[in-house]
Scaffold this active site. Structure first.
Site, PDB file in Angstrom:
ATOM      1  N   LYS A  62     -19.242 -69.044 -48.073  1.00 27.51           N
ATOM      2  CA  LYS A  62     -18.477 -69.976 -48.864  1.00 27.51           C
ATOM      3  C   LYS A  62     -17.211 -70.383 -48.132  1.00 27.51           C
ATOM      4  O   LYS A  62     -16.555 -71.369 -48.454  1.00 27.51           O
ATOM      5  CB  LYS A  62     -18.070 -69.314 -50.188  1.00 27.51           C
ATOM      6  CG  LYS A  62     -19.210 -68.873 -51.052  1.00 27.51           C
ATOM      7  CD  LYS A  62     -18.643 -68.098 -52.266  1.00 27.51           C
ATOM      8  CE  LYS A  62     -19.710 -67.398 -53.012  1.00 27.51           C
ATOM      9  NZ  LYS A  62     -19.156 -66.421 -53.991  1.00 27.51           N
ATOM     10  N   ASP A  77     -15.526 -71.492 -40.781  1.00 30.21           N
ATOM     11  CA  ASP A  77     -14.139 -71.289 -41.199  1.00 30.21           C
ATOM     12  C   ASP A  77     -13.358 -70.527 -40.129  1.00 30.21           C
ATOM     13  O   ASP A  77     -12.377 -71.015 -39.584  1.00 30.21           O
ATOM     14  CB  ASP A  77     -14.067 -70.574 -42.562  1.00 30.21           C
ATOM     15  CG  ASP A  77     -14.910 -69.297 -42.614  1.00 30.21           C
ATOM     16  OD1 ASP A  77     -15.584 -68.957 -41.618  1.00 30.21           O
ATOM     17  OD2 ASP A  77     -14.896 -68.627 -43.659  1.00 30.21           O
ATOM     18  N   ASP A 127     -13.872 -64.236 -36.155  1.00 29.88           N
ATOM     19  CA  ASP A 127     -13.089 -63.005 -36.048  1.00 29.88           C
ATOM     20  C   ASP A 127     -13.732 -62.131 -34.980  1.00 29.88           C
ATOM     21  O   ASP A 127     -13.458 -62.280 -33.787  1.00 29.88           O
ATOM     22  CB  ASP A 127     -13.033 -62.331 -37.424  1.00 29.88           C
ATOM     23  CG  ASP A 127     -12.165 -61.090 -37.443  1.00 29.88           C
ATOM     24  OD1 ASP A 127     -11.599 -60.747 -36.401  1.00 29.88           O
ATOM     25  OD2 ASP A 127     -12.053 -60.455 -38.509  1.00 29.88           O
ATOM     26  N   PHE A 187      -5.573 -60.152 -41.486  1.00 26.46           N
ATOM     27  CA  PHE A 187      -6.465 -60.684 -42.512  1.00 26.46           C
ATOM     28  C   PHE A 187      -5.734 -61.790 -43.267  1.00 26.46           C
ATOM     29  O   PHE A 187      -4.632 -61.590 -43.760  1.00 26.46           O
ATOM     30  CB  PHE A 187      -6.903 -59.585 -43.472  1.00 26.46           C
ATOM     31  CG  PHE A 187      -8.031 -60.026 -44.351  1.00 26.46           C
ATOM     32  CD1 PHE A 187      -9.332 -60.032 -43.876  1.00 26.46           C
ATOM     33  CD2 PHE A 187      -7.787 -60.458 -45.652  1.00 26.46           C
ATOM     34  CE1 PHE A 187     -10.376 -60.465 -44.676  1.00 26.46           C
ATOM     35  CE2 PHE A 187      -8.827 -60.887 -46.459  1.00 26.46           C
ATOM     36  CZ  PHE A 187     -10.125 -60.890 -45.971  1.00 26.46           C
ATOM     37  N   VAL A 188      -6.345 -62.981 -43.326  1.00 25.20           N
ATOM     38  CA  VAL A 188      -5.697 -64.128 -43.971  1.00 25.20           C
ATOM     39  C   VAL A 188      -6.549 -64.647 -45.126  1.00 25.20           C
ATOM     40  O   VAL A 188      -7.761 -64.410 -45.174  1.00 25.20           O
ATOM     41  CB  VAL A 188      -5.445 -65.274 -42.954  1.00 25.20           C
ATOM     42  CG1 VAL A 188      -4.403 -64.879 -41.927  1.00 25.20           C
ATOM     43  CG2 VAL A 188      -6.737 -65.708 -42.271  1.00 25.20           C
ATOM     44  N   ARG A 192      -9.442 -68.428 -52.472  1.00 26.99           N
ATOM     45  CA  ARG A 192     -10.083 -69.511 -51.704  1.00 26.99           C
ATOM     46  C   ARG A 192      -9.415 -70.854 -51.978  1.00 26.99           C
ATOM     47  O   ARG A 192      -9.410 -71.735 -51.135  1.00 26.99           O
ATOM     48  CB  ARG A 192     -11.564 -69.634 -52.075  1.00 26.99           C
ATOM     49  CG  ARG A 192     -12.421 -68.460 -51.624  1.00 26.99           C
ATOM     50  CD  ARG A 192     -13.895 -68.823 -51.761  1.00 26.99           C
ATOM     51  NE  ARG A 192     -14.763 -67.648 -51.771  1.00 26.99           N
ATOM     52  CZ  ARG A 192     -15.240 -67.067 -50.690  1.00 26.99           C
ATOM     53  NH1 ARG A 192     -14.914 -67.510 -49.504  1.00 26.99           N
ATOM     54  NH2 ARG A 192     -16.041 -66.024 -50.790  1.00 26.99           N
TER      55      ARG A 192
END
Ligand code: IMP
Length: 191
Positions: free
Chosen positions: A50, A110, A113, A162-163, A175
């Site tokens: 998502k 998106d 990582d 972590f964002v 989100r």
């Protein structure tokens, strides 16, 4: 930060503002358009749900203003569950709805990582005989070097933290934030 939104209280720091995101997406769309001016059959954009939903919506419209025709496809994979580190195990939650053989595919991602999810996805799309597979990722963290993945277009290199926001979640929340930020540490310890 936005005025008076509930989430402002949970954010320690905004890393990338709404305006910076918008400007960068316009820039990425122009680059992709210039590199694919006369691609046969147009582009097939594959969004990884998502997290990339906001990026797909904004990127596809920006590309529409300057690029070749594009069709939109959606896949959902899971690699994180409820935590904040990659498990390396990728599960398909929603597969492509069509045959992509012979198509020129751009994966709209998106964030890269560890790179584990993307590396798996690229192999999967190649196995379905796409004519070409390229990646546009809005964010990339230094941890991406764990697995070498060819990401042709990158929006922002961001710190190894972590964002959340602009599609990125923590336990399915945050989100809808229009910017990308870092959560306050106490958010993780709440039940
Ligand atoms: P990777 O396999 O470690 O590259 O991570 C793949 C997926 O994990 C991304 O597509 C995101 O959905 C999610 N992810 C990675 N880093 C973050 C983050 O900082 N915040 C939220 N989700 C993240």
């Amino acid at each position: 930060m936005s005025d008076g939104s509930w989430y402002d209280a949970d954010i320690k720091q905004v890393i990338i503002s709404e305006t910076e995101i918008k400007d960068k997406i316009d820039e990425l769309a122009k680059q992709v358009a210039a590199d694919h001016e006369s691609v046969p059959g147009g582009l097939l954009l594959v969004c990884v749900l998502k997290g990339a939903v906001m990026f797909m919506a904004d990127f596809s419209r920006a590309l529409g203003r300057c690029g070749p025709p594009a069709e939109l496809e959606f896949m959902a994979v899971s690699s994180y569950g409820q935590g904040t580190t990659s498990s390396g195990v990728v599960r398909i939650l929603k597969d492509l709805d069509r045959d992509i053989a012979g198509r020129h595919v751009i994966v709209v991602e998106d964030i890269v990582d560890s790179g584990l999810t993307l590396s798996w996805l690229l192999k999967y799309l190649e196995s379905r005989e796409a004519a070409s597979v390229e990646v546009v990722a809005l964010f990339r963290k230094p941890g991406a070097v764990k697995v070498q993945v060819p990401v042709r277009y990158v929006g922002f290199d961001i710190p190894n933290e972590f964002v959340v926001g602009y599609g990125l979640d923590f336990a399915e929340r945050y989100r809808e934030l229009p910017y990308v930020g870092i959560l306050k540490p106490e958010v993780y310890t709440r039940t």
